[in-house]
Design an enzyme around this catalytic site. Sequence first.
Site, PDB file in Angstrom:
ATOM      1  N   PHE A 245       0.503  -0.991   0.330  1.00 35.77           N
ATOM      2  CA  PHE A 245       0.104  -0.049  -0.043  1.00 35.77           C
ATOM      3  C   PHE A 245       0.955   1.177  -0.200  1.00 35.77           C
ATOM      4  O   PHE A 245       2.107   1.272   0.763  1.00 35.77           O
ATOM      5  CB  PHE A 245      -0.394  -0.102   1.306  1.00 35.77           C
ATOM      6  CG  PHE A 245      -1.565   1.149   2.142  1.00 35.77           C
ATOM      7  CD1 PHE A 245      -3.115   0.904   1.155  1.00 35.77           C
ATOM      8  CD2 PHE A 245      -1.022   2.297   1.987  1.00 35.77           C
ATOM      9  CE1 PHE A 245      -4.148   2.044   1.329  1.00 35.77           C
ATOM     10  CE2 PHE A 245      -2.499   3.238   2.671  1.00 35.77           C
ATOM     11  CZ  PHE A 245      -3.745   2.644   2.543  1.00 35.77           C
TER      12      PHE A 245
ATOM     13  N   ASP B 176      -8.362   2.675   7.533  1.00 40.31           N
ATOM     14  CA  ASP B 176     -10.276   1.939   8.878  1.00 40.31           C
ATOM     15  C   ASP B 176      -9.835   0.951   9.369  1.00 40.31           C
ATOM     16  O   ASP B 176      -9.811   0.691  10.246  1.00 40.31           O
ATOM     17  CB  ASP B 176     -11.298   2.650   8.727  1.00 40.31           C
ATOM     18  CG  ASP B 176     -11.366   3.901   8.601  1.00 40.31           C
ATOM     19  OD1 ASP B 176     -10.947   5.368   9.480  1.00 40.31           O
ATOM     20  OD2 ASP B 176     -12.980   4.795   8.047  1.00 40.31           O
TER      21      ASP B 176
ATOM     22  N   ARG C 248      12.338 -15.424  38.881  1.00 33.64           N
ATOM     23  CA  ARG C 248      13.372 -14.317  39.518  1.00 33.64           C
ATOM     24  C   ARG C 248      13.490 -13.746  41.277  1.00 33.64           C
ATOM     25  O   ARG C 248      12.347 -13.706  42.010  1.00 33.64           O
ATOM     26  CB  ARG C 248      14.029 -13.455  39.194  1.00 33.64           C
ATOM     27  CG  ARG C 248      14.598 -11.963  39.528  1.00 33.64           C
ATOM     28  CD  ARG C 248      15.751 -12.438  39.248  1.00 33.64           C
ATOM     29  NE  ARG C 248      17.060 -11.654  39.419  1.00 33.64           N
ATOM     30  CZ  ARG C 248      18.237 -11.454  39.413  1.00 33.64           C
ATOM     31  NH1 ARG C 248      18.952 -12.864  38.633  1.00 33.64           N
ATOM     32  NH2 ARG C 248      19.027 -10.943  39.349  1.00 33.64           N
TER      33      ARG C 248
ATOM     34  N   GLN D  26       5.482  -6.052  45.929  1.00 33.12           N
ATOM     35  CA  GLN D  26       3.341  -5.277  45.811  1.00 33.12           C
ATOM     36  C   GLN D  26       4.386  -4.072  44.179  1.00 33.12           C
ATOM     37  O   GLN D  26       3.646  -4.535  43.557  1.00 33.12           O
ATOM     38  CB  GLN D  26       3.621  -4.399  46.527  1.00 33.12           C
ATOM     39  CG  GLN D  26       1.950  -3.952  46.262  1.00 33.12           C
ATOM     40  CD  GLN D  26       1.914  -2.938  47.651  1.00 33.12           C
ATOM     41  OE1 GLN D  26       2.456  -1.859  47.553  1.00 33.12           O
ATOM     42  NE2 GLN D  26       0.509  -3.386  48.156  1.00 33.12           N
TER      43      GLN D  26
ATOM     44  N   GLY E 243      14.951  -6.765  34.788  1.00 31.09           N
ATOM     45  CA  GLY E 243      16.028  -5.488  35.162  1.00 31.09           C
ATOM     46  C   GLY E 243      17.155  -5.509  33.767  1.00 31.09           C
ATOM     47  O   GLY E 243      16.970  -5.539  32.841  1.00 31.09           O
ATOM     48  N   GLY E 244      18.617  -6.102  34.477  1.00 32.78           N
ATOM     49  CA  GLY E 244      19.577  -6.010  33.289  1.00 32.78           C
ATOM     50  C   GLY E 244      19.265  -6.914  32.536  1.00 32.78           C
ATOM     51  O   GLY E 244      20.340  -7.018  31.629  1.00 32.78           O
TER      52      GLY E 244
ATOM     53  N   GLU F  54       0.277   3.362  10.077  1.00 25.78           N
ATOM     54  CA  GLU F  54      -1.258   3.958   9.999  1.00 25.78           C
ATOM     55  C   GLU F  54      -1.693   5.080  10.591  1.00 25.78           C
ATOM     56  O   GLU F  54      -3.089   4.254  11.174  1.00 25.78           O
ATOM     57  CB  GLU F  54      -1.496   2.198  10.119  1.00 25.78           C
ATOM     58  CG  GLU F  54      -0.773   1.580   8.991  1.00 25.78           C
ATOM     59  CD  GLU F  54      -1.558  -0.046   9.089  1.00 25.78           C
ATOM     60  OE1 GLU F  54      -3.052   0.190   8.968  1.00 25.78           O
ATOM     61  OE2 GLU F  54      -1.143  -0.888   9.127  1.00 25.78           O
ATOM     62  N   GLY F  55      -1.113   6.475  10.884  1.00 22.42           N
ATOM     63  CA  GLY F  55      -1.324   7.029  11.951  1.00 22.42           C
ATOM     64  C   GLY F  55      -1.285   7.238  12.706  1.00 22.42           C
ATOM     65  O   GLY F  55      -1.572   5.920  13.241  1.00 22.42           O
TER      66      GLY F  55
HETATM   67  N1  CAA Z   1     -13.324   6.642   5.228  1.00 21.33           N
HETATM   68  C1  CAA Z   1     -13.923   7.529   4.143  1.00 21.33           C
HETATM   69  N2  CAA Z   1     -13.538   9.266   3.398  1.00 21.33           N
HETATM   70  C2  CAA Z   1     -12.752   9.477   4.068  1.00 21.33           C
HETATM   71  C3  CAA Z   1     -12.520   8.775   6.003  1.00 21.33           C
HETATM   72  C4  CAA Z   1     -12.781   8.182   6.219  1.00 21.33           C
HETATM   73  N3  CAA Z   1     -12.218   6.955   6.986  1.00 21.33           N
HETATM   74  N4  CAA Z   1     -11.436  10.069   6.369  1.00 21.33           N
HETATM   75  C5  CAA Z   1     -11.599  11.076   5.520  1.00 21.33           C
HETATM   76  N5  CAA Z   1     -12.430  10.483   4.435  1.00 21.33           N
HETATM   77  C6  CAA Z   1     -12.968  11.609   3.022  1.00 21.33           C
HETATM   78  C7  CAA Z   1     -13.745  12.491   3.869  1.00 21.33           C
HETATM   79  O1  CAA Z   1     -15.028  12.695   3.958  1.00 21.33           O
HETATM   80  C8  CAA Z   1     -13.251  13.534   2.462  1.00 21.33           C
HETATM   81  O2  CAA Z   1     -15.003  14.217   1.232  1.00 21.33           O
HETATM   82  P1  CAA Z   1     -15.884  14.621   1.642  1.00 21.33           P
HETATM   83  O3  CAA Z   1     -15.026  15.840   1.122  1.00 21.33           O
HETATM   84  O4  CAA Z   1     -16.618  14.673  -0.054  1.00 21.33           O
HETATM   85  O5  CAA Z   1     -16.413  15.348   2.745  1.00 21.33           O
HETATM   86  C9  CAA Z   1     -12.298  13.950   2.674  1.00 21.33           C
HETATM   87  O6  CAA Z   1     -11.943  12.396   3.042  1.00 21.33           O
HETATM   88  C10 CAA Z   1     -11.460  14.731   2.860  1.00 21.33           C
HETATM   89  O7  CAA Z   1     -10.615  14.431   4.511  1.00 21.33           O
HETATM   90  P2  CAA Z   1     -10.039  15.052   5.777  1.00 21.33           P
HETATM   91  O8  CAA Z   1     -10.539  16.734   5.076  1.00 21.33           O
HETATM   92  O9  CAA Z   1     -10.685  15.011   6.625  1.00 21.33           O
HETATM   93  O10 CAA Z   1      -9.205  15.127   5.107  1.00 21.33           O
HETATM   94  P3  CAA Z   1      -7.268  16.094   6.293  1.00 21.33           P
HETATM   95  O11 CAA Z   1      -6.730  16.176   5.037  1.00 21.33           O
HETATM   96  O12 CAA Z   1      -7.965  16.439   7.231  1.00 21.33           O
HETATM   97  O13 CAA Z   1      -7.007  14.281   6.880  1.00 21.33           O
HETATM   98  C11 CAA Z   1      -6.123  12.792   8.329  1.00 21.33           C
HETATM   99  C12 CAA Z   1      -7.638  13.430   7.459  1.00 21.33           C
HETATM  100  C13 CAA Z   1      -7.359  11.824   9.483  1.00 21.33           C
HETATM  101  C14 CAA Z   1      -5.373  13.552   9.307  1.00 21.33           C
HETATM  102  C15 CAA Z   1      -5.651  11.564   7.318  1.00 21.33           C
HETATM  103  O14 CAA Z   1      -4.934  12.462   6.034  1.00 21.33           O
HETATM  104  C16 CAA Z   1      -5.048  11.038   8.098  1.00 21.33           C
HETATM  105  O15 CAA Z   1      -5.833   9.784   8.342  1.00 21.33           O
HETATM  106  N6  CAA Z   1      -3.678  10.817   8.014  1.00 21.33           N
HETATM  107  C17 CAA Z   1      -2.453  10.041   7.840  1.00 21.33           C
HETATM  108  C18 CAA Z   1      -2.283   9.161   7.324  1.00 21.33           C
HETATM  109  C19 CAA Z   1      -2.197   7.552   7.792  1.00 21.33           C
HETATM  110  O16 CAA Z   1      -2.363   7.580   7.958  1.00 21.33           O
HETATM  111  N7  CAA Z   1      -1.029   7.019   6.937  1.00 21.33           N
HETATM  112  C20 CAA Z   1      -0.017   6.152   6.717  1.00 21.33           C
HETATM  113  C21 CAA Z   1       0.039   5.490   5.772  1.00 21.33           C
HETATM  114  S1  CAA Z   1       0.733   3.734   5.712  1.00 21.33           S
HETATM  115  C22 CAA Z   1       1.045   2.949   6.381  1.00 21.33           C
HETATM  116  O17 CAA Z   1       1.816   3.379   7.510  1.00 21.33           O
HETATM  117  C23 CAA Z   1       2.618   2.071   5.724  1.00 21.33           C
HETATM  118  C24 CAA Z   1       2.203   1.628   6.199  1.00 21.33           C
HETATM  119  O18 CAA Z   1       3.161   0.237   4.892  1.00 21.33           O
HETATM  120  C25 CAA Z   1       1.747  -0.126   7.016  1.00 21.33           C
END
Ligand code: CAA
Length: 387
Positions: free
Chosen positions: A123, A240, A268, A279, A339-340, A363-364
């Site tokens: 991804f 999500d 230990r 405790q 501990g150590g 993932e955020g």
């Molecule tokens: N589901 C569906 N749509 C969503 C949504 C969701 N959970 N969250 C936001 N949206 C939609 C909104 O409804 C909006 O659409 P509309 O304009 O039509 O209403 C649009 O997306 C923009 O939303 P926001 O204005 O809320 O967007 P934002 O710029 O403020 O960002 C944020 C929101 C929550 C900060 C987001 O940018 C975010 O989650 N950031 C973190 C990113 C992240 O998790 N990155 C990890 C990458 S993967 C990784 O870690 C590596 C790996 O390989 C494991």
Amino acid sequence: MRLELTDEQQMIQAMAREFAEGEIAPIADDIDRESRFPHGTVKRMGELGLMGIAVPDGWGGSGSDTVAYVVALEEIARVCASHAVIMSVNNSLYCDPVLKYGTDAQRERFLKPFASGQEIGCFALTEPQAGSDASNQATLAAREGGHYVLNGRKAFVTNGREASVALVFCQTDRARGSHGISAFLVEKGTPGFVVAKTEDKLGLKASDTAELVFEDCRVPAANRLGDEGMGFKIAMAALDGGRIGIAAQAVGIAAGAFEKARRYAKERTSFGKPIGEHQMVAWMLADMATAIDAARLLTLKAAALKDRGERFGTASAMAKLFAAETAMRVTTDAIQVHGGYGYIKEYQVERYFRDAKITQIYEGTSQIQKLVIARAVLAGGVREERR
Ligand code: CAA
């Protein structure tokens, strides 16, 4: 309210535990020390149906559900967090969006072999300048006839080197902001697509984290996932679900470290009795056990909401936030109990401590989870999720 796993969920949990203890545990320290991707056991995860647990069997998966996915993932992470993230990214961030938004032709090529574990997906959303601010994408995809031409670079991509297909998010119409982002399934080997480097990390050393570069990379328009402009919603919806997986990973890391701390506290001795009978140590163990159980319940709740087709974005952010913070605290305390000996590799808790840290970041970050939760709280969304 019933807090019971179904027979099928229990069976998958037991199978994952047996596999993790029997086949992953013997290599977990070695692959960490050598930063070696565990090809053999990842292939076995595919054979056991762990790479597409909630994908219908007609599309190569196990046809089970998110709760089964969560309990299995916890078992894997309890032994090795690297295996857990390889599994989590393939299930949640790759297979789930392809299942949800793909056409049948796309599912045939881009889902079946991935859900069955013959191939691995990744991804690619994050960029060097777009981490938490994920909609600030610089990678471009310009339409040219029946193709899109991709230019840009993606950072910190889990499975990036090993994956045969990357789900890549690009700007197709910069003027439309987050509504101008589209998603593409890009096959490894496509001219102009290179794995530029693999990162050397603090933890999760057996999973690969890569930088992907796209230079005039021509991708057939048929490989676009969803409509033009839907990419950001696809990414957010995938995350999500992905956050439930990372919450389960964090619970597993915490549970694994806790078990080692509990065992050590009983063995230990100091001042004439096992240290667990002092405790100060006993209370640390009590706090650890309580936090792990709370994190597990939040994770299962988010998974159950997803399985019931209800809104689960806030619940998954809460689960990920709480589980990640718990993993960091529990692994820190697990070292303290040792501990150590906790600070050296032999007792393994230092590996759990290093692996826990990333759960607060990828993932955020924990701060982004608070942002997501706070927005829902202020909009009254959390109540809606409870209904
Ligand atoms: N589901 C569906 N749509 C969503 C949504 C969701 N959970 N969250 C936001 N949206 C939609 C909104 O409804 C909006 O659409 P509309 O304009 O039509 O209403 C649009 O997306 C923009 O939303 P926001 O204005 O809320 O967007 P934002 O710029 O403020 O960002 C944020 C929101 C929550 C900060 C987001 O940018 C975010 O989650 N950031 C973190 C990113 C992240 O998790 N990155 C990890 C990458 S993967 C990784 O870690 C590596 C790996 O390989 C494991």
